[in-house]
Design an enzyme around this catalytic site. Structure first.
Site, PDB file in Angstrom:
ATOM      1  N   ILE A  85      41.166  50.527  33.032  1.00 14.62           N
ATOM      2  CA  ILE A  85      39.904  49.960  33.264  1.00 14.62           C
ATOM      3  C   ILE A  85      39.990  49.031  35.623  1.00 14.62           C
ATOM      4  O   ILE A  85      38.705  48.916  35.345  1.00 14.62           O
ATOM      5  CB  ILE A  85      39.053  49.065  32.724  1.00 14.62           C
ATOM      6  N   GLY A  86      40.272  49.152  35.525  1.00 14.67           N
ATOM      7  CA  GLY A  86      40.535  49.128  37.427  1.00 14.67           C
ATOM      8  C   GLY A  86      41.567  48.564  37.692  1.00 14.67           C
ATOM      9  O   GLY A  86      43.256  48.281  36.839  1.00 14.67           O
ATOM     10  N   GLY A 144      43.913  46.705  41.773  1.00 18.68           N
ATOM     11  CA  GLY A 144      43.217  45.873  43.028  1.00 18.68           C
ATOM     12  C   GLY A 144      44.302  46.204  43.563  1.00 18.68           C
ATOM     13  O   GLY A 144      45.714  45.907  43.449  1.00 18.68           O
ATOM     14  N   SER A 179      46.644  43.609  41.328  1.00 20.93           N
ATOM     15  CA  SER A 179      47.142  44.474  39.667  1.00 20.93           C
ATOM     16  C   SER A 179      46.397  44.801  39.520  1.00 20.93           C
ATOM     17  O   SER A 179      45.434  46.037  39.904  1.00 20.93           O
ATOM     18  CB  SER A 179      46.309  42.571  39.516  1.00 20.93           C
ATOM     19  N   VAL A 184      44.132  46.895  35.479  1.00 22.57           N
ATOM     20  CA  VAL A 184      43.382  46.422  34.680  1.00 22.57           C
ATOM     21  C   VAL A 184      43.287  46.892  33.571  1.00 22.57           C
ATOM     22  O   VAL A 184      42.963  47.945  33.153  1.00 22.57           O
ATOM     23  CB  VAL A 184      42.214  45.418  35.217  1.00 22.57           C
ATOM     24  N   ASP A 226      36.428  33.874  47.327  1.00 21.42           N
ATOM     25  CA  ASP A 226      36.573  35.650  47.240  1.00 21.42           C
ATOM     26  C   ASP A 226      35.119  35.851  47.105  1.00 21.42           C
ATOM     27  O   ASP A 226      35.372  37.567  46.374  1.00 21.42           O
ATOM     28  CB  ASP A 226      37.800  36.354  46.820  1.00 21.42           C
ATOM     29  N   ASN A 230      33.978  41.355  42.984  1.00 25.17           N
ATOM     30  CA  ASN A 230      34.295  40.137  41.902  1.00 25.17           C
ATOM     31  C   ASN A 230      33.364  39.676  40.260  1.00 25.17           C
ATOM     32  O   ASN A 230      33.521  38.579  40.573  1.00 25.17           O
ATOM     33  CB  ASN A 230      34.969  38.606  42.548  1.00 25.17           C
TER      34      ASN A 230
END
Ligand SMILES: Nc1ncnc2c1ncn2[C@@H]1O[C@H](COP(=O)(O)OP(=O)(O)OP(=O)(O)O)[C@@H](O)[C@H]1O
Length: 490
Positions: A231-232, A234, A237, A239, A348, A353
């Site tokens: 699902i995502g 960065g 990482s 996810v 952050d 986020n």
């Protein structure tokens, strides 16, 4: 003087008592020695003439290495240690569980309950011994069988201490392994009426294979979760949306992009885990469940959100309306006030986020969290949301850095375009010179100016911001924002 023979006598008595206690706790363990033999056969631990556990040699891939490589505890580790061996402590001599007091038969069979009390990564979890076996390494078995004296015991203790010190990647190659059987898949959680159909649809989409009886794997992730989709991702990482087999609930599992081989990389991953755990449960913080290391990757299980505020803004322009932005601001201030009260800072905060779940905003990605008192390393977040003092290496007021980031985040969402990473606009924003936002009230814009004040001490704290009258006036209620579900839309 230390009387070894007397001690061995006492130990023999104590050991039988202890074994009977163990029998009470393990359904497969009995006092009767013949039944002992039978049940040990069930454990499939057979020792060859040269002392090697034959079961170890059959199919190493059937076993799972101990996953809890350093400070993450095993998820099935019991609170109480059933045995502890302190060879140096005479006070414990009456209850010392000496391997020399074991019968030869028992000596040849690894006794996880005794041995593993030395080690943090070889835990002494309550075991269904028919399913979980922790054979010891060959060298350990040989040494254990030949122990006859205090010297040998000391030698064993030293060997075990050395074993505990073996780095994670090397430990994987050792035959110290534990068999795990995946949980049966929970196709329907009867307590989750709303989500049942969705879960079943997801499961069908993913063509989840039925788990085979007795199937084993070497992955806690694969054992415990069914992966539905990524699902995502960065920089650090990836996810995944996952279904937890045992409870039938959906979660997010964040896995590091690369193996974390360097100590610094593992430390960094742990920072996120430890910060999430320290903040604890809060409605406006992405909920943390557990974390573990597996094959040098870090896995973090959290609650599954609908998406981020960035994604929400792209699909629902009403997010940019003043009352929506005030709601985001209030909820993030609430999360920050709890963090700051606990001496933590996020460093952050940005639209990427801030997560959304059922209309509730949640602060996530604690990868740069640190202590406000500067007792830990500081890694600055995205420069678009960082104030001037951070760019000048002034870390004296870290909670106010979060407040600047909150102001910059809301300002970006209000103006509808990304903040600059450099240039004159970037400089002007750090001087507190914000361009007017047509359609937004003066009090709202004044709050943004206050949050982005170039002087850190002049910015309101999270607790002060929450007291602002703007959050306590009546506003018409609107439907909750929702992020379109990417999974169900295709
Ligand atoms: N709990 C969650 N629920 C839903 N989606 C999530 C969740 N956690 C992360 N994601 C998705 O995965 C993406 C990447 O997550 P995250 O930002 O935590 O990774 P990262 O590698 O730490 O990122 P960065 O490089 O920004 O530090 C997010 O932008 C989001 O789309």
């Amino acid at each position: 003087m230390y009387d070894a023979s007397a001690m061995e006598h006492n130990e023999g008595v104590d050991l039988s008592q202890q074994l009977s206690q163990v029998c009470l706790e393990s359904p497969l363990h009995h006092n009767n020695s013949e039944e002992d033999l039978e049940s040990q056969d069930k454990f499939d631990i057979r020792i060859s003439d040269d002392g090697v556990n034959l079961a170890d040699q059959e199919n190493p891939s059937d076993y799972i290495c101990s996953q809890d490589f350093f400070c993450t505890p095993d998820f099935i580790t019991p609170v109480d240690q059933q045995f502890s061996i302190d060879l140096d402590n005479k006070e414990n001599s009456n209850s010392l569980r000496s391997p020399s007091a074991l019968t030869p038969l028992r000596l040849k069979r690894p006794r996880p309950d005794n041995i593993h009390s030395h080690s943090t990564w070889l835990d002494d979890s309550p075991r269904d011994l028919g399913q979980e076996i922790i054979p010891l390494s060959e060298s350990t078995i040989v040494e254990e069988t030949s122990i006859t004296s205090i010297d040998k015991k000391t030698q064993l203790a030293e060997q075990l201490a050395q074993l505990s010190a073996i780095p994670p990647s090397s430990r994987e190659r050792l035959p110290n392994m534990r068999r795990r059987v995946p949980s049966p898949v929970c196709l329907q959680n009867p307590f989750l009426e709303e989500d049942v159909s969705l879960q079943q649809k997801l499961i069908a989409q993913a063509r989840m294979p039925a788990p085979l009886s007795g199937q084993t794997s070497i992955s806690r992730y694969r054992d415990d979760f069914h992966e539905i989709q990524e699902i995502g991702h960065g920089y650090f990482s990836r996810v995944f949306k996952v279904l937890k087999r045992i409870d039938g609930c959906l979660y997010a599992v964040k896995r590091s992009q690369h193996p974390l081989l360097a100590t610094s990389a593992r430390k960094q991953a742990l920072t996120e885990v430890q910060a999430l755990a320290a903040v604890g449960a809060h409605e406006n913080v992405v909920r943390y469940y557990t974390a573990w290391f597996e094959s040098d990757y870090c896995y973090i299980q959290t609650e599954l959100c609908d998406g981020t505020v960035t994604q929400l803004r792209n699909s629902d322009p009403s997010v940019s309306l003043e009352h929506s932005l005030l709601e985001i601001m209030r909820q993030m201030a609430s999360a920050l006030s709890v963090m700051h009260a606990k001496g933590l800072v996020h460093l952050d905060l940005k639209p990427d986020n801030i997560y959304v779940l059922n209309g509730v905003y949640k602060l996530g990605d604690f990868g740069r969290a640190t202590r406000a008192d500067r007792s830990m390393d500081i890694e600055e977040g995205d420069s678009r949301y960082m104030p001037l003092e951070i760019l000048n290496d002034d870390y004296s007021q870290l909670p106010k850095v979060d407040m600047f980031a909150l102001g910059a985040t809301i300002y970006e969402l209000a103006r509808g375009s990304s903040l600059p990473t450099s240039g004159s606009q970037f400089q002007l924003l750090r001087q507190g010179k914000l361009t007017l936002l047509p359609g937004y009230s003066t009090p709202f814009q004044n709050i943004l100016k206050a949050l982005m004040n170039p002087t850190a001490s002049a910015r309101p704290s999270a607790a002060e911001l929450l007291k602002h009258p703007i959050f306590h006036r009546d506003v018409p209620s609107l439907p909750s924002p929702t992020v379109p579900d990417k999974t169900t839309s295709h």
